[in-house]
Motif scaffolding. Structure first.
Motif, short mmCIF file in Angstrom:
data_model
loop_
_atom_site.label_atom_id
_atom_site.label_comp_id
_atom_site.label_asym_id
_atom_site.label_seq_id
_atom_site.Cartn_x
_atom_site.Cartn_y
_atom_site.Cartn_z
N THR A 170 110.15 26.98 6.81
CA THR A 170 111.41 27.60 7.24
C THR A 170 112.24 26.56 8.00
N THR A 171 113.50 26.40 7.61
CA THR A 171 114.38 25.43 8.27
C THR A 171 115.43 26.16 9.10
N MET A 172 116.10 25.40 9.94
CA MET A 172 117.21 25.95 10.72
C MET A 172 118.30 26.46 9.76
N ASN A 173 118.52 25.75 8.66
CA ASN A 173 119.50 26.19 7.66
C ASN A 173 119.11 27.54 7.06
N ASP A 174 117.82 27.73 6.79
CA ASP A 174 117.34 29.00 6.26
C ASP A 174 117.67 30.14 7.22
N ILE A 175 117.42 29.92 8.50
CA ILE A 175 117.67 30.94 9.51
C ILE A 175 119.17 31.22 9.61
N ALA A 176 119.98 30.17 9.58
CA ALA A 176 121.44 30.33 9.65
C ALA A 176 121.95 31.12 8.45
N THR A 177 121.50 30.76 7.27
CA THR A 177 121.96 31.44 6.05
C THR A 177 121.54 32.90 6.04
N ALA A 178 120.27 33.15 6.34
CA ALA A 178 119.75 34.53 6.29
C ALA A 178 120.35 35.44 7.36
N SER A 179 120.80 34.85 8.46
CA SER A 179 121.37 35.66 9.55
C SER A 179 122.89 35.75 9.47
N ASP A 180 123.47 35.10 8.46
CA ASP A 180 124.93 35.05 8.31
C ASP A 180 125.61 34.42 9.52
N LYS A 181 124.94 33.42 10.10
CA LYS A 181 125.48 32.68 11.24
C LYS A 181 125.50 31.20 10.87
N GLY A 182 126.35 30.46 11.51
CA GLY A 182 126.39 29.02 11.28
C GLY A 182 125.33 28.32 12.11
N ARG A 183 125.01 27.09 11.70
CA ARG A 183 124.03 26.31 12.46
C ARG A 183 124.48 26.13 13.91
N ARG A 184 125.78 25.98 14.11
CA ARG A 184 126.31 25.80 15.46
C ARG A 184 125.95 27.00 16.35
#
Length: 199
Positions: free
Chosen positions: A25-39
């Protein structure tokens, strides 16, 4: 709003860690799945390890919340211990009933280390709650002080066995039902630490 966003990120991370494993699991995966940006993620968490630690804390806390509610109640020591033990059985039964088999397989194969950390953290919290409850019962002259000292270790060993039997659905091999085990364990633990004058 801040806590809702943080909770959403933790819930998504929890689901991804469970299905994919922490390493995959990457930070990008979490951002994408939560509909939030990495920032947005970095506003709340410095890195994946910090998210991982927060997920573990959150999951261990969800396990012991019901137990903590019982310990903080106004019940008398014997009733409190009975409710505590009933709640502990309920937690295992509910977890197994509401979890899909495929999710258990992914937990066991992909994310064993995370589950083990959650279990250890929850056990440590649980032990603190048991000690508090026992101390209250001893202070009120309801529990035997000598027998009570043995309860935390015995309790832990008994529940490791019953948790395993629930997971494997192997009570039938013992010639008992889950309900038989539940009632026997609760009665045994309570009767073991009650002062003889209370029996």
């Amino acid at each position: 709003m801040v806590s809702k966003t943080r909770e959403r990120l933790l819930e998504v991370a929890h689901q991804l860690f469970a299905s994919n494993g922490v390493e995959r699991t990457t930070m990008n995966d979490i951002a994408t799945a939560s509909d939030k940006g990495r920032r947005t993620i970095y506003t709340y968490f410095k890195n994946k390890k910090e998210i991982y630690d927060a997920v573990i804390e959150r999951e261990s806390e969800s396990i012991v919340t019901k137990l903590r509610d019982v310990v903080c109640s106004d019940l008398e020591p014997e009733q409190k211990l009975r409710k505590f033990l009933e709640a502990r059985f309920d937690i295992v039964e509910e977890t197994i009933r509401t979890s899909a088999t495929s999710q258990f397989i992914s937990y066991l194969t992909l994310d064993y280390k995370r589950l083990e950390r959650i279990r250890i953290l929850a056990v440590n919290k649980e032990q603190g709650l048991i000690k508090k409850m026992i101390d209250e019962g001893v202070e009120k002259h309801v529990f035997d002080p000598i027998q009570s000292k043995l309860l935390p270790e015995v309790y832990q060993m008994i529940f490791q066995g019953t948790d395993y039997c629930h997971l494997r659905k192997s009570f039938g091999q013992l010639g008992m039902t889950a309900s038989d085990i539940r009632n026997s364990v609760i009665d045994f633990l309570i009767n073991t630490i009650l002062l003889k004058s209370k029996l």
